[in-house]
Design a protein around this motif. Structure first.
Motif, PDB file in Angstrom:
ATOM      1  N   UNK A 203      90.483 -15.150  94.211  1.00 60.71           N
ATOM      2  CA  UNK A 203      89.813 -14.604  93.043  1.00 60.71           C
ATOM      3  C   UNK A 203      90.319 -13.218  92.668  1.00 60.71           C
ATOM      4  N   UNK A 204      91.264 -12.656  93.470  1.00 65.68           N
ATOM      5  CA  UNK A 204      91.754 -11.320  93.172  1.00 65.68           C
ATOM      6  C   UNK A 204      92.527 -11.288  91.856  1.00 65.68           C
TER       7      UNK A 204
ATOM      8  N   UNK B 162     100.595 -16.743  86.250  1.00 64.23           N
ATOM      9  CA  UNK B 162     101.934 -16.192  86.077  1.00 64.23           C
ATOM     10  C   UNK B 162     102.765 -16.389  87.351  1.00 64.23           C
ATOM     11  N   UNK B 163     104.087 -16.374  87.183  1.00 65.10           N
ATOM     12  CA  UNK B 163     104.990 -16.520  88.317  1.00 65.10           C
ATOM     13  C   UNK B 163     105.254 -15.152  88.926  1.00 65.10           C
ATOM     14  N   UNK B 164     104.842 -14.984  90.172  1.00 68.11           N
ATOM     15  CA  UNK B 164     105.136 -13.762  90.907  1.00 68.11           C
ATOM     16  C   UNK B 164     106.402 -13.978  91.705  1.00 68.11           C
TER      17      UNK B 164
ATOM     18  N   UNK C 100      94.835 -33.907  86.662  1.00 67.49           N
ATOM     19  CA  UNK C 100      94.425 -33.675  85.290  1.00 67.49           C
ATOM     20  C   UNK C 100      93.783 -32.333  85.036  1.00 67.49           C
ATOM     21  N   UNK C 101      93.781 -31.425  86.021  1.00 67.11           N
ATOM     22  CA  UNK C 101      93.185 -30.107  85.853  1.00 67.11           C
ATOM     23  C   UNK C 101      93.982 -29.329  84.800  1.00 67.11           C
ATOM     24  N   UNK C 102      93.359 -28.907  83.698  1.00 70.71           N
ATOM     25  CA  UNK C 102      94.097 -28.202  82.639  1.00 70.71           C
ATOM     26  C   UNK C 102      94.616 -26.845  83.074  1.00 70.71           C
ATOM     27  N   UNK C 103      94.134 -26.301  84.207  1.00 75.05           N
ATOM     28  CA  UNK C 103      94.632 -25.013  84.685  1.00 75.05           C
ATOM     29  C   UNK C 103      95.852 -25.172  85.585  1.00 75.05           C
TER      30      UNK C 103
ATOM     31  N   UNK D 299      99.835 -24.592  91.394  1.00 74.82           N
ATOM     32  CA  UNK D 299      98.473 -24.206  91.743  1.00 74.82           C
ATOM     33  C   UNK D 299      97.577 -24.469  90.548  1.00 74.82           C
ATOM     34  N   UNK D 300      96.288 -24.416  90.789  1.00 75.10           N
ATOM     35  CA  UNK D 300      95.287 -24.438  89.730  1.00 75.10           C
ATOM     36  C   UNK D 300      94.462 -23.162  89.844  1.00 75.10           C
ATOM     37  N   UNK D 301      93.526 -22.980  88.928  1.00 74.51           N
ATOM     38  CA  UNK D 301      92.680 -21.793  88.966  1.00 74.51           C
ATOM     39  C   UNK D 301      91.833 -21.743  90.229  1.00 74.51           C
TER      40      UNK D 301
END
Length: 320
Positions: A67-68, A140-142, A164-167, A200-202
């Motif tokens: 969550x950071x 974003x890509x780190x 199917x996760x939109x994130x 990844x997803x959110x």
């Protein structure tokens, strides 16, 4: 009884996207895995453990770290290092038997929302190490400060390929990066360049895989096509080149548009219930394939196996 060779392939197929736990918990008992894919479940940490010929690790963190904010506590964001396009050499359109993934790599991070930081974010670190890239919680890509990006494929996978996760967001990256020595496979990752696919997803940490050029191909985009096949419900590249004529046969049949130049059965006698090897031609290029009971692998000709006879000798020594 399942042989060690067959078990290795079963492990390789099942160890995708491991849950968050030390890699040794999953991999300590494994003896070998095909040299086909050096990291079965590497995400972006390189605190790796060898699975015979593979390295696997997990990165990300717990919910609090996920969550950071993207750059919380790690200083100023800046543009990542990218390779001079003039040093990359030609990048011809890759070809693969259908059904293929129509990926297209861009030089560096062109068109990619990417950044780097001098310090390593906690969500990009696990067990004291980090990999060349990770995906920030904001998608974003780190890029690690010690990595140089050569090429990037944006969204090699899409939400429809997973749950199917939109994130959902994904990247495949070719990077110059110094990988720490793999304890059980000291010859792994000795080159300067690695290939990584991350997603990844959110709600989840970064997961993915890492390999190195030349292990079975030097074509980055073809590697991306192959490594995304499972999630997209497609046969991998080798299985699109050839397949067994029947469930009981050790005779290989060509895929569409593929020519089998020569083949030999029972090449891994004593290690698997059935096996075969073949030299094939696809789109004007030679490939060597070797198959066990329920697996097939493809390799470009290499200095160690420049012809079919040498390839069989290599396969017997390395895969048996």
């Amino acid at each position: 009884m399942t042989t060690e060779t067959e078990l290795a392939h079963q492990l390789e197929r099942s160890l995708r996207n491991l849950p968050m736990a030390p890699a040794l918990d999953y991999l300590h008992t494994a003896k070998r895995v095909r040299r086909r894919r050096i990291a079965v479940a590497l995400v972006v940490s390189t605190s790796v453990v060898a699975l015979g010929g593979a390295a696997a690790a997990v990165v990300g963190g717990d919910d609090e770290r996920d969550a950071e904010p993207a750059a919380s506590g790690v200083g100023r964001e800046r543009a990542p290092a990218v390779a001079d396009p003039g040093t990359l050499g030609p990048d011809p359109d890759y070809v693969a038997p259908a059904p293929a993934n129509p990926v297209e790599a861009v030089d560096g991070v062109r068109g990619v929302d990417a950044y780097t930081t001098d310090e390593i974010p906690s969500w990009a670190e696990e067990y004291g190490d980090h990999g060349p890239v990770a995906i920030a919680p904001d998608g974003r890509l780190w890029v690690a400060p010690d990595a140089v990006i050569r090429r990037t494929v944006i969204d090699p996978l899409d939400p429809g390929d997973t749950d199917g996760d939109p994130t959902f967001v994904s990247y495949a990256v070719e990077a110059e990066f110094d990988v720490p020595e793999v304890p059980m496979e000291p010859e792994a990752f000795k080159g300067d360049v690695v290939w990584v696919i991350v997603s990844r997803t959110a709600e989840t940490a970064t997961v993915g895989e890492m390999d190195e050029p030349g292990r079975w191909t030097d074509d980055f985009e073809l590697w991306v096509d192959d490594v995304t096949a499972h999630d997209q419900g497609r046969p991998d590249f080798a299985a699109r080149l050839v397949g067994y004529a029947s469930d009981r046969s050790d005779v290989l049949e060509p895929g569409q548009g593929v020519e089998i130049v020569r083949q030999r059965g029972d090449v891994l006698a004593g290690t698997t219930k059935r096996s075969a090897a073949a030299e094939v031609r696809w789109a004007g290029k030679t490939w060597f394939v070797v198959a066990g009971t329920d697996w097939i692998e493809a390799y470009e000709p290499a200095d160690s196996a420049p012809d079919f006879a040498a390839f069989i000798e290599w396969a017997r020594g390395d895969l048996s």
